[in-house]
Enzyme design. Structure first.
Site, PDB file in Angstrom:
ATOM      1  CG  ASP A   1      25.109  38.435  47.615  1.00  0.00           C
ATOM      2  OD1 ASP A   1      25.095  38.655  48.845  1.00  0.00           O
ATOM      3  OD2 ASP A   1      24.059  38.337  46.931  1.00  0.00           O
TER       4      ASP A   1
ATOM      5  CG  HIS B   1      15.518  38.992  46.187  1.00  0.00           C
ATOM      6  ND1 HIS B   1      15.742  40.224  46.776  1.00  0.00           N
ATOM      7  CD2 HIS B   1      16.744  38.529  45.806  1.00  0.00           C
ATOM      8  CE1 HIS B   1      17.049  40.483  46.745  1.00  0.00           C
ATOM      9  NE2 HIS B   1      17.673  39.474  46.168  1.00  0.00           N
TER      10      HIS B   1
ATOM     11  CG  ASP C   1      21.974  38.444  49.692  1.00  0.00           C
ATOM     12  OD1 ASP C   1      22.285  37.278  49.399  1.00  0.00           O
ATOM     13  OD2 ASP C   1      21.837  39.355  48.831  1.00  0.00           O
TER      14      ASP C   1
HETATM   15  C1  SS9 Z   1      23.025  41.805  38.260  1.00  0.00           C
HETATM   16  C2  SS9 Z   1      21.562  41.433  38.113  1.00  0.00           C
HETATM   17  C3  SS9 Z   1      21.149  40.662  39.297  1.00  0.00           C
HETATM   18  C4  SS9 Z   1      19.268  39.651  40.455  1.00  0.00           C
HETATM   19  C5  SS9 Z   1      20.157  39.470  41.632  1.00  0.00           C
HETATM   20  C6  SS9 Z   1      19.554  38.567  42.649  1.00  0.00           C
HETATM   21  C7  SS9 Z   1      20.452  38.247  43.770  1.00  0.00           C
HETATM   22  C8  SS9 Z   1      19.850  37.361  44.760  1.00  0.00           C
HETATM   23  N1  SS9 Z   1      23.367  43.039  37.637  1.00  0.00           N
HETATM   24  N2  SS9 Z   1      19.774  40.404  39.360  1.00  0.00           N
HETATM   25  S1  SS9 Z   1      20.723  37.163  46.255  1.00  0.00           S
HETATM   26 ZN    ZN Z   2      22.068  38.781  46.982  1.00  0.00          ZN
END
Ligand code: SS9
Ligand code: ZN
Length: 328
Positions: free
Chosen positions: A270, A145, A181
């Site tokens: 994930d 990200h 991902d």
């Molecule tokens: C969940 C909020 C998640 C960021 C997620 C980042 C994942 C990185 N409702 N916010 S792989």
């Molecule tokens: Zn993720």
């Protein structure tokens, strides 16, 4: 700690993640574990704004000097269409400028982890360069990200992108990134959007409903020299192996047609049905299958760890991908 649905909860992205994956690697004797070597910061600043890198390194010291505790997070953000592009002077202003969410606090030990994560990706890239067929970079925090001059989504510096850039500098003509991902790799896409020497392909949750919300749509195809070298497969909540693996088939066809010298996989698990912040339905066995499918490309492959928050099954899911790949 993390602000989640209005409450402060324990952070999903925690040190235990890396420990559990490492444990599982040992358990199944996957292969030798190599400690990361240190690399100069120029590998990171070849991809990221130097001022942001320095900011991440020093933000917590500044935060403490203001007498604050907890993690350094912004209370304000850079909004679209605003009239001034200048980097603010105050710490709160710079936090607002560089990060795009509240879930990515800079803490006392962040820099050590961030730098270590980058070094891990570069060490694994070096192993490939020295002739290994495949390597896994157990990076934490994740990176996909993080863009040229912004960070967020638990990511500070883009480990995969920094490794890709180093691989190109070492002489590879073409590198393909496959980001599997659950979340779109907005940072990696942005970093390579105008380049044709890096093909970015991503399978992820539709950003009309899911973080990071502002990129990952199917019509984002790259720009200028990079036109045609960015390919997104946004999928709806509830996607299971059947639909996900169809997208994987299409992604792999495009990568095969590109003919990369090296494949870099941004490996998030994930997509697992038990993940606490995600909505895809992949099972443990599916991770073996997808590892096998990736191996069918028969390219030197660098796996770089991204997300995956179902910690109890995290080691199994990650190592399943790698044993699927190895066994193919
Ligand atoms: C969940 C909020 C998640 C960021 C997620 C980042 C994942 C990185 N409702 N916010 S792989
Ligand atoms: Zn993720």
């Amino acid at each position: 700690m993390e602000l989640f649905e209005g409450s402060i909860v324990p952070a999903f992205e925690k040190p235990q993640r890396a420990e559990l994956i490492r444990q599982r690697i040992n358990e199944v004797h996957l292969g030798p574990i190599v400690n990361a070597s240190e690399f100069p910061l120029r590998f990171a600043t070849a991809v990221h704004d130097l001022r942001m890198v320095a900011f991440i390194e020093n933000a917590y010291t500044e935060w403490e000097q203001l007498g604050r505790t907890g993690g350094a997070i912004p209370y304000s953000f850079l909004a679209r269409g605003c009239c001034c592009n200048a980097v603010p002077v105050s710490l709160d202003g710079r936090l607002a400028y560089y990060t795009f969410d509240v879930a990515t606090p800079v803490t006392r030990t962040s820099w050590q982890a961030v730098k270590g994560s980058v070094d891990t990706a570069l060490t694994a890239a070096k192993l490939l360069h020295d002739g290994e067929r495949a390597a896994f970079a157990l990076c934490r925090p994740p990176g996909h990200h993080a863009g040229t001059d912004y960070y967020g989504g638990y990511c500070f510096l883009n480990n995969a992108a920094i490794a890709v850039n180093a691989i190109v500098e070492e002489g590879s003509q073409r590198v393909a990134v496959l980001d599997i991902d659950y979340h779109h790799g907005n940072g990696t896409q942005e970093i390579f959007y105008r380049r044709d020497d890096v093909l970015f392909v991503s399978i992820h949750a539709d950003p009309t409903h899911e973080f990071p919300f502002f990129s990952g749509h199917a019509d984002e195809a790259g720009a200028s020299d990079g036109e045609g070298f960015n390919l997104n497969f946004p999928l709806p909540a509830g996607t299971g192996w059947k639909v996900w693996s169809e997208a994987l088939g299409n992604a792999l066809s495009r990568i095969a047609a590109y003919g990369p010298d090296v494949l870099v996989v941004s490996l998030g698990v994930d997509t697992y049905h038990g993940d606490p912040i995600s909505h895809f339905l992949l099972g443990q066995e599916d991770f073996i299958r997808l590892g096998k499918r990736i191996a069918s490309l028969q390219r030197p492959t660098l796996f770089v760890m991204e997300g995956g928050y179902a910690v109890d099954e995290l080691g199994i899911n990650v190592v399943n991908v790698l044993t699927g790949y190895e066994g193919a």
